[in-house]
Write an enzyme that holds these catalytic residues in place. Structure first.
Site, mmCIF file in Angstrom:
data_model
loop_
_atom_site.group_PDB
_atom_site.id
_atom_site.type_symbol
_atom_site.label_atom_id
_atom_site.label_comp_id
_atom_site.label_asym_id
_atom_site.label_seq_id
_atom_site.Cartn_x
_atom_site.Cartn_y
_atom_site.Cartn_z
ATOM 1 N N ASP A 294 -108.597 -49.467 74.235
ATOM 2 C CA ASP A 294 -107.515 -48.503 74.393
ATOM 3 C C ASP A 294 -106.444 -48.797 73.653
ATOM 4 O O ASP A 294 -105.553 -50.007 73.144
ATOM 5 C CB ASP A 294 -106.610 -49.223 76.084
ATOM 6 C CG ASP A 294 -105.714 -47.570 76.596
ATOM 7 O OD1 ASP A 294 -105.382 -47.050 75.859
ATOM 8 O OD2 ASP A 294 -105.394 -47.947 77.839
ATOM 9 N N ARG A 296 -104.015 -46.249 73.263
ATOM 10 C CA ARG A 296 -103.025 -45.631 73.664
ATOM 11 C C ARG A 296 -101.313 -46.190 73.343
ATOM 12 O O ARG A 296 -101.187 -47.475 73.388
ATOM 13 C CB ARG A 296 -103.181 -45.029 74.545
ATOM 14 C CG ARG A 296 -104.153 -43.760 74.841
ATOM 15 C CD ARG A 296 -104.119 -43.532 77.164
ATOM 16 N NE ARG A 296 -104.486 -45.030 77.677
ATOM 17 C CZ ARG A 296 -104.974 -44.296 78.534
ATOM 18 N NH1 ARG A 296 -104.383 -43.773 79.218
ATOM 19 N NH2 ARG A 296 -105.323 -45.604 79.400
HETATM 20 N N1 LIG Z 1 -112.333 -42.891 74.806
HETATM 21 C C1 LIG Z 1 -112.657 -42.688 76.178
HETATM 22 N N2 LIG Z 1 -112.169 -41.997 76.490
HETATM 23 C C2 LIG Z 1 -111.835 -41.580 77.845
HETATM 24 C C3 LIG Z 1 -113.217 -41.972 78.321
HETATM 25 N N3 LIG Z 1 -113.006 -41.132 79.394
HETATM 26 C C4 LIG Z 1 -111.840 -40.536 79.670
HETATM 27 N N4 LIG Z 1 -111.071 -40.981 78.234
HETATM 28 C C5 LIG Z 1 -109.666 -41.305 78.706
HETATM 29 O O1 LIG Z 1 -108.560 -41.502 79.100
HETATM 30 C C6 LIG Z 1 -107.897 -41.646 79.350
HETATM 31 C C7 LIG Z 1 -108.006 -41.685 80.725
HETATM 32 O O2 LIG Z 1 -106.162 -41.607 81.032
HETATM 33 P P1 LIG Z 1 -104.882 -41.828 82.326
HETATM 34 O O3 LIG Z 1 -106.397 -40.969 83.608
HETATM 35 O O4 LIG Z 1 -104.044 -41.779 81.727
HETATM 36 O O5 LIG Z 1 -105.354 -43.606 82.079
HETATM 37 P P2 LIG Z 1 -106.017 -44.361 83.392
HETATM 38 O O6 LIG Z 1 -105.477 -45.455 81.988
HETATM 39 O O7 LIG Z 1 -106.940 -44.008 83.830
HETATM 40 O O8 LIG Z 1 -104.596 -44.848 84.246
HETATM 41 P P3 LIG Z 1 -105.005 -44.349 85.407
HETATM 42 O O9 LIG Z 1 -105.411 -43.075 85.424
HETATM 43 O O10 LIG Z 1 -103.108 -43.478 85.665
HETATM 44 O O11 LIG Z 1 -104.587 -44.864 86.905
HETATM 45 C C8 LIG Z 1 -107.891 -39.846 79.075
HETATM 46 O O12 LIG Z 1 -107.258 -40.016 77.601
HETATM 47 C C9 LIG Z 1 -109.949 -39.380 78.698
HETATM 48 O O13 LIG Z 1 -109.878 -38.983 77.580
HETATM 49 C C10 LIG Z 1 -114.139 -42.595 78.019
HETATM 50 O O14 LIG Z 1 -115.534 -42.671 78.221
HETATM 51 N N5 LIG Z 1 -113.949 -42.978 76.477
#
Ligand SMILES: Nc1nc2c(ncn2[C@@H]2O[C@H](COP(=O)(O)OP(=O)(O)OP(=O)(O)O)[C@@H](O)[C@H]2O)c(=O)[nH]1
Ligand SMILES: [Zn+2]
Length: 362
Positions: A294, A296
């Site tokens: 991650d 971010r």
């Molecule tokens: N690098 C990567 N990013 C992904 C993938 N699938 C989804 N994402 C990203 O993951 C992030 C998900 O964000 P959020 O839903 O805010 O965060 P989370 O960590 O899942 O936490 P919550 O939803 O709050 O429980 C977004 O920026 C998506 O673009 C993946 O397979 N690889």
């Protein structure tokens, strides 16, 4: 005041240069190097680099691990680029897409002597440019002269360090009323980082009481999930469910943070998806690309909340890292409000991996 760009402006320029394939010069003390992103660099410029000396391909330790190259510098590895290696070979090392079909990439020699400060800065810049985290680096004897003669952006590593560690100041540019299906009394606020990076948004529902914890969601951009309705993740349904809950309660704030792909950018996220089609899970795919799980920076979310006058939240999330980061940044989390929606056969394994490897709560 001088008309010359400040160091923060030079960093923004360096990011743009690297995205275009233009080299930049990094200096530190008496040392200086020429840097070009592995993803966007050209063969002609690689040849020009070679005239300066021995070229290194700098990779993250994560990428080096997949390539079985030793990383002597902790988080980065300086691979000595073989003399016969062309840009296609460089990209083969930087990009894992053909790792399985063309596995013979070594043995690679990595450097252990000398200082890796400038090399680490090169990786930081390629990451913040949302490129593959890999850079071609060659020492130059007269870095200031090279930068001046070729009109290249020059960054001093010591001066740059504080800018890379601290969050850029955010300007609240504008806000306006945008009635939503989920809540007619919504306002969209635009926040613009002073360092020229992506803008972030806050959607304020109703007029939340600043003296009580606000129902809040920190949502990271997901073009595929939020806009296209992709079934590979749960982002779209989470976005809609969060807004719907705020609409029902009559107040809340949703931060839409432009940290696509957990901070690696959409192109790299699509590279990660391609690796997932080869059988790797979401975390392994990030690692093979050279990223952490991650990338971010959630300090951003805390800062926007503070700027809007909020000191406490009821946070809609399943991610304990978001809660920990809010608390660390001085935003108290009065309650975690679970947000489990959008499960389907395509994202079952993805959600299971997040629970198993990233500590997501079920
Ligand atoms: N690098 C990567 N990013 C992904 C993938 N699938 C989804 N994402 C990203 O993951 C992030 C998900 O964000 P959020 O839903 O805010 O965060 P989370 O960590 O899942 O936490 P919550 O939803 O709050 O429980 C977004 O920026 C998506 O673009 C993946 O397979 N690889
Ligand atoms: Zn998503």
């Amino acid at each position: 005041m001088s008309l010359a760009p400040s160091l923060m402006e030079l960093l923004a320029r360096a990011r743009a240069d690297l995205r275009m394939g233009v080299p930049v010069v990094l200096t530190g003390g008496d040392e200086g190097v020429l840097v070009m992103a592995a993803e966007t660099g050209s063969q002609a410029r690689l040849q020009r680099f070679r005239r300066e000396g021995e070229v290194d391909l700098v990779l993250t330790a994560r990428r080096a691990e997949t390539l079985k190259a030793r990383a002597y510098d902790g988080d980065v590895a300086r691979v000595v680029l073989p003399r016969r290696a062309d840009m296609a070979a460089v990209q083969g090392l930087a990009d894992p897409k053909d790792d399985l079909t063309k596995p013979m990439k070594g043995p690679l020699t990595t450097r252990r002597e000398g200082n890796a400060t400038l090399h680490r800065l090169a990786i930081t810049l390629t990451k913040s440019a949302r490129l593959l985290p890999a850079a071609l680096v060659v020492p130059v004897s007269d870095p200031r002269g090279v930068a001046l003669r070729s009109v290249l952006t020059r960054i001093d590593a010591i001066e740059a360090a504080p800018y890379l560690l601290t969050l850029a100041r955010l300007d609240h540019v504008v806000s306006a009323r945008v009635p939503l299906r989920a809540a007619e009394n919504a306002r969209l606020h635009i926040f613009r980082p002073e360092d020229g990076s992506d803008e972030h948004y806050a959607i304020e529902i109703g007029r939340p009481d600043r003296s009580a914890p606000v129902l809040a969601r920190l949502h990271s951009a997901c073009f595929t999930g939020d806009l296209l309705g992709s079934l590979k993740c749960d982002c779209g349904p989470q976005l809609n469910a969060a807004l719907a809950k705020m609409g029902q309660e009559g107040s809340g704030v949703l931060l839409y943070l432009n940290q696509e792909g957990r901070g690696i950018g959409l192109a790299n996220k699509m590279r990660a998806y391609a690796l997932q089609d080869q059988g790797f899970d979401t975390v392994e795919a990030n690692h093979r690309l050279g990223f952490e799980d991650d990338e971010r920076d959630f300090r951003l979310g805390a800062e926007i909340l503070r700027r809007m006058g909020f000191g406490g939240v009821r946070l809609l999330t399943n991610n304990p890292a978001k809660i920990a980061m809010m608390e660390r940044c001085g935003i108290s989390v009065a309650e975690r409000v679970p947000l489990r929606v959008g499960e389907n056969p395509f994202n079952e394994a993805y959600l299971a991996t997040k629970a198993a490897k990233s500590g997501h709560l079920l």
